[in-house]
Design an enzyme around this catalytic site. Structure first.
Site, PDB file in Angstrom:
ATOM      1  N   VAL A  11     -16.039 -27.025  22.870  1.00  0.00           N
ATOM      2  CA  VAL A  11     -16.089 -28.463  23.152  1.00  0.00           C
ATOM      3  C   VAL A  11     -17.194 -29.135  22.329  1.00  0.00           C
ATOM      4  O   VAL A  11     -16.985 -30.185  21.721  1.00  0.00           O
ATOM      5  CB  VAL A  11     -16.354 -28.694  24.667  1.00  0.00           C
ATOM      6  CG1 VAL A  11     -16.622 -30.170  24.950  1.00  0.00           C
ATOM      7  CG2 VAL A  11     -15.175 -28.201  25.480  1.00  0.00           C
ATOM      8  N   THR A 122     -17.730 -29.370  32.101  1.00  0.00           N
ATOM      9  CA  THR A 122     -16.956 -29.610  33.325  1.00  0.00           C
ATOM     10  C   THR A 122     -17.796 -29.168  34.518  1.00  0.00           C
ATOM     11  O   THR A 122     -18.131 -27.986  34.643  1.00  0.00           O
ATOM     12  CB  THR A 122     -15.631 -28.833  33.275  1.00  0.00           C
ATOM     13  OG1 THR A 122     -14.917 -29.284  32.134  1.00  0.00           O
ATOM     14  CG2 THR A 122     -14.806 -29.075  34.525  1.00  0.00           C
ATOM     15  N   GLU A 151     -14.322 -33.851  29.121  1.00  0.00           N
ATOM     16  CA  GLU A 151     -13.437 -33.685  27.955  1.00  0.00           C
ATOM     17  C   GLU A 151     -12.071 -33.197  28.414  1.00  0.00           C
ATOM     18  O   GLU A 151     -11.961 -32.480  29.390  1.00  0.00           O
ATOM     19  CB  GLU A 151     -14.065 -32.738  26.939  1.00  0.00           C
ATOM     20  CG  GLU A 151     -14.343 -31.321  27.450  1.00  0.00           C
ATOM     21  CD  GLU A 151     -13.126 -30.438  27.472  1.00  0.00           C
ATOM     22  OE1 GLU A 151     -12.207 -30.719  26.697  1.00  0.00           O
ATOM     23  OE2 GLU A 151     -13.086 -29.496  28.279  1.00  0.00           O
ATOM     24  N   ARG A 154      -7.374 -29.857  24.427  1.00  0.00           N
ATOM     25  CA  ARG A 154      -6.641 -28.592  24.543  1.00  0.00           C
ATOM     26  C   ARG A 154      -6.937 -27.738  23.334  1.00  0.00           C
ATOM     27  O   ARG A 154      -6.994 -28.257  22.214  1.00  0.00           O
ATOM     28  CB  ARG A 154      -5.126 -28.848  24.568  1.00  0.00           C
ATOM     29  CG  ARG A 154      -4.614 -29.321  25.888  1.00  0.00           C
ATOM     30  CD  ARG A 154      -3.241 -29.883  25.729  1.00  0.00           C
ATOM     31  NE  ARG A 154      -3.245 -30.964  24.725  1.00  0.00           N
ATOM     32  CZ  ARG A 154      -2.164 -31.578  24.294  1.00  0.00           C
ATOM     33  NH1 ARG A 154      -0.992 -31.224  24.725  1.00  0.00           N
ATOM     34  NH2 ARG A 154      -2.251 -32.555  23.401  1.00  0.00           N
ATOM     35  N   GLY A 256       6.643 -19.699  32.531  1.00  0.00           N
ATOM     36  CA  GLY A 256       6.125 -18.591  31.727  1.00  0.00           C
ATOM     37  C   GLY A 256       5.450 -17.537  32.577  1.00  0.00           C
ATOM     38  O   GLY A 256       5.707 -17.434  33.779  1.00  0.00           O
ATOM     39  N   GLY A 260      -3.463 -19.327  31.733  1.00  0.00           N
ATOM     40  CA  GLY A 260      -4.718 -18.628  31.463  1.00  0.00           C
ATOM     41  C   GLY A 260      -5.650 -19.574  30.748  1.00  0.00           C
ATOM     42  O   GLY A 260      -5.520 -20.794  30.854  1.00  0.00           O
ATOM     43  N   CYS A 263     -10.148 -22.858  30.900  1.00  0.00           N
ATOM     44  CA  CYS A 263     -10.309 -24.040  31.771  1.00  0.00           C
ATOM     45  C   CYS A 263      -9.534 -23.969  33.078  1.00  0.00           C
ATOM     46  O   CYS A 263     -10.126 -24.042  34.146  1.00  0.00           O
ATOM     47  CB  CYS A 263      -9.905 -25.288  30.996  1.00  0.00           C
ATOM     48  SG  CYS A 263     -11.041 -25.670  29.682  1.00  0.00           S
TER      49      CYS A 263
HETATM   50  C1  UDX Z   1      -6.589 -27.380  29.304  1.00  0.00           C
HETATM   51  C2  UDX Z   1      -6.301 -28.877  29.527  1.00  0.00           C
HETATM   52  O1  UDX Z   1      -4.966 -29.175  29.108  1.00  0.00           O
HETATM   53  C3  UDX Z   1      -7.299 -29.722  28.767  1.00  0.00           C
HETATM   54  O2  UDX Z   1      -7.072 -31.102  29.050  1.00  0.00           O
HETATM   55  C4  UDX Z   1      -8.691 -29.332  29.243  1.00  0.00           C
HETATM   56  O3  UDX Z   1      -9.678 -30.077  28.649  1.00  0.00           O
HETATM   57  C5  UDX Z   1      -8.930 -27.851  28.979  1.00  0.00           C
HETATM   58  O4  UDX Z   1      -7.922 -27.104  29.671  1.00  0.00           O
HETATM   59  P1  UDX Z   1      -6.149 -25.555  27.414  1.00  0.00           P
HETATM   60  O5  UDX Z   1      -6.839 -24.581  28.314  1.00  0.00           O
HETATM   61  O6  UDX Z   1      -6.487 -25.586  25.969  1.00  0.00           O
HETATM   62  O7  UDX Z   1      -6.361 -27.066  27.938  1.00  0.00           O
HETATM   63  O8  UDX Z   1      -4.591 -25.227  27.538  1.00  0.00           O
HETATM   64  P2  UDX Z   1      -3.254 -25.969  28.001  1.00  0.00           P
HETATM   65  O9  UDX Z   1      -2.467 -26.341  26.819  1.00  0.00           O
HETATM   66  O10 UDX Z   1      -3.516 -27.014  29.003  1.00  0.00           O
HETATM   67  O11 UDX Z   1      -2.518 -24.728  28.725  1.00  0.00           O
HETATM   68  C6  UDX Z   1      -3.121 -24.059  29.822  1.00  0.00           C
HETATM   69  C7  UDX Z   1      -2.282 -22.890  30.249  1.00  0.00           C
HETATM   70  O12 UDX Z   1      -1.069 -23.316  30.853  1.00  0.00           O
HETATM   71  C8  UDX Z   1      -1.875 -21.946  29.111  1.00  0.00           C
HETATM   72  O13 UDX Z   1      -1.943 -20.609  29.556  1.00  0.00           O
HETATM   73  C9  UDX Z   1      -0.449 -22.344  28.831  1.00  0.00           C
HETATM   74  O14 UDX Z   1       0.315 -21.321  28.244  1.00  0.00           O
HETATM   75  C10 UDX Z   1       0.043 -22.679  30.229  1.00  0.00           C
HETATM   76  N1  UDX Z   1       1.182 -23.601  30.233  1.00  0.00           N
HETATM   77  C11 UDX Z   1       1.024 -24.890  29.810  1.00  0.00           C
HETATM   78  C12 UDX Z   1       2.417 -23.150  30.689  1.00  0.00           C
HETATM   79  O15 UDX Z   1       2.589 -21.986  31.073  1.00  0.00           O
HETATM   80  N2  UDX Z   1       3.457 -24.050  30.727  1.00  0.00           N
HETATM   81  C13 UDX Z   1       3.336 -25.334  30.322  1.00  0.00           C
HETATM   82  O16 UDX Z   1       4.325 -26.069  30.389  1.00  0.00           O
HETATM   83  C14 UDX Z   1       2.084 -25.770  29.834  1.00  0.00           C
END
Ligand code: UDX
Length: 454
Positions: A11, A122, A151, A154, A256, A260, A263
């Protein structure tokens, strides 16, 4: 305006690089000397599309600097962003604020009048206010402001998320803090990004609540996918239909192996623990945490169940990052799956385009391969765990020809349901019927008769 960013992790680095792109003079600080050396040499220590190029351009323009000295970098700063790590506490639930508090204590003695402290980490509600009281106690004469600026970046699309966010949240306590923070984000407000001014606590809770809501949405669709599997429905169709309702929206409805990353898991746990303590337990969030944990194990069991007799079998795991376009494996479903499979005496060969360095340290018993086809040679099953594009582009005919058994378990629904089956795979995916090779009912022209190609 001179801006210092304390903590050059994911971040902090993205924030520093993007704010220097706005034209401000930015110093990014980290106590990891090797990381700072790398950054000074123009190398980005994380895999994040677009960061390295922007980093080099701004460093070259003389407005982006790197340092290990938080005190010197903060001495003349007009604003100091805090983006230090907030790991889970020892019990795995709350967030450990030792780095945040440590950094505040370290730099407070040198802060100049008028400085604005901006908390990007956070944190649970009340943390920024506590920091304000800490500084007041240490320097009663200092004129300063605090801002909570959560923040929403992603991994994998962080630069875009920073430059074109849905909103910027500024939790403020006074007019000076507000005006400095608004000034920093002016390039975004001029491009019609909503800049939302809130109280410190509203900003802090909105971050946790947003992430928990998205985690819940993913968990919800994962459970509906289980129901689809039991009834012959297709989760892709169901999610598409749900997403057409604007009140629901079509994002975060991809079923899925469970969520993971750094965050969602940490933030849901912290929110649940904090809310319990505050006397407002969040039952939906608590359930989300439990269901997601069970989902990762169930994904492993799906693979084990498909193998028949698992001992001594060889499984190729393709994708170990927690999602595509990142090298991050923190709390990735792939880790649980690998662990459960190894416990059953299954031999594992694995591939990931970016995350193998970290994962191979964790699982030395796995045979790591730089090529997805090599990982699948003589395997009894191939499991797709991360939604990398390179896995979408696999030559399925070639893949089948090198494997011992034509069994594919696609935990991300990367492929159209009928395609792997068309080349002879038994294709098991998420929330969709198993597709056996050539077993689909077709009309005389060979077109599938059941509803969708998905
Ligand atoms: C997340 C938040 O989206 C972001 O706003 C915050 O600041 C940080 O945490 P990130 O951890 O980068 O971002 O991943 P993100 O794209 O949100 O996906 C999180 C998890 O959910 C991943 O494991 C992803 O594979 C899973 N996911 C996401 C799904 O299984 N299905 C979906 O439709 C979307």
């Amino acid at each position: 305006m001179k801006i210092t960013i304390i903590g050059t992790g994911y971040v902090g680095l993205v924030t520093g690089v993007c704010i220097s792109e706005f034209g401000f003079d930015v110093t990014c600080v980290d106590n990891d000397a090797s990381k700072i050396e790398k950054l000074k040499a123009g190398h980005c220590p994380i895999y994040e599309p677009g960061v390295e190029q922007m980093l080099r351009q701004n460093a070259l323009a003389g407005r982006l600097h790197f340092s290990t000295d938080a005190v010197e970098a903060s001495r003349n700063a007009d604003a100091v962003f805090f983006a230090v790590g907030t790991p889970s506490s020892d019990d795995g639930e709350m967030v450990d604020l030792k780095y945040l508090h440590g950094a505040i204590k370290e730099i407070t003695p040198v802060l100049k009048d008028g400085v604005v402290i901006i908390v990007k980490c956070t944190v649970v509600a009340g943390t920024t206010r506590t920091i304000m009281h800490m500084i007041e106690k240490m320097r009663p004469e200092l004129k300063f402001s605090v801002v909570s600026n959560p923040e929403f970046l992603r991994e994998g699309s962080a630069v875009d998320d920073f430059m074109k966010p849905d909103r910027v949240v500024l939790g403020v306590h006074d007019a000076h803090g507000r005006s400095v923070a608004e000034h920093i984000y002016r390039p975004l407000s001029l491009q019609s990004t909503p800049i939302r001014i809130a109280s410190l606590e509203d900003a802090e809770i909105s971050k946790h609540a947003s992430n928990a809501f998205l985690a819940m949405k993913v968990t919800f669709i994962n459970e509906i996918a289980d129901l689809c599997e039991k009834t012959g429905a297709n989760i892709i169709e169901v999610a598409d239909i749900m997403g057409l309702d604007e009140r629901i929206g079509d994002q975060f409805l991809r079923a899925g192996p469970g969520f993971g990353g750094s965050c969602f898991p940490k933030d849901t746990r912290a929110l649940a623990a904090f809310a319990r303590k505050a006397g407002a337990p969040q039952m939906l969030v608590e359930a989300t945490i439990r269901i997601n944990h069970a989902r990762k194990i169930a994904s492993a069991e799906k693979v084990i169940g498909a193998l028949g007799k698992p001992e001594g079998k060889t499984v190729a795991i393709l994708g170990v990052a927690f999602k595509a376009n990142t090298d991050d494996i923190r709390e990735s479903p792939a880790l649980t799956i690998i662990e459960e499979l190894l416990n059953k005496g299954i031999n594992i060969r694995a591939f990931d385009p970016q995350a193998m360095t970290a994962a191979s340290k964790m699982f030395p018993d796995v045979t790591w391969s730089p090529d997805p086809y090599e990982a699948c040679e003589n395997a009894d099953a191939v499991v797709l765990v991360t939604d990398w594009n390179v896995l979408r582009a696999l030559d399925l005919t070639r893949l089948k020809s090198i494997m011992a058994q034509p069994l594919m378990i696609d935990l991300r629904n990367i492929h159209r349901r009928k395609e792997p089956a068309k080349v002879g795979f038994t294709y098991i995916s998420v929330g969709r019927e198993i597709a056996e090779p050539s077993s689909e009912p077709t009309d005389l022209k060979g077109t599938r008769l059941t509803a969708a190609a998905n």
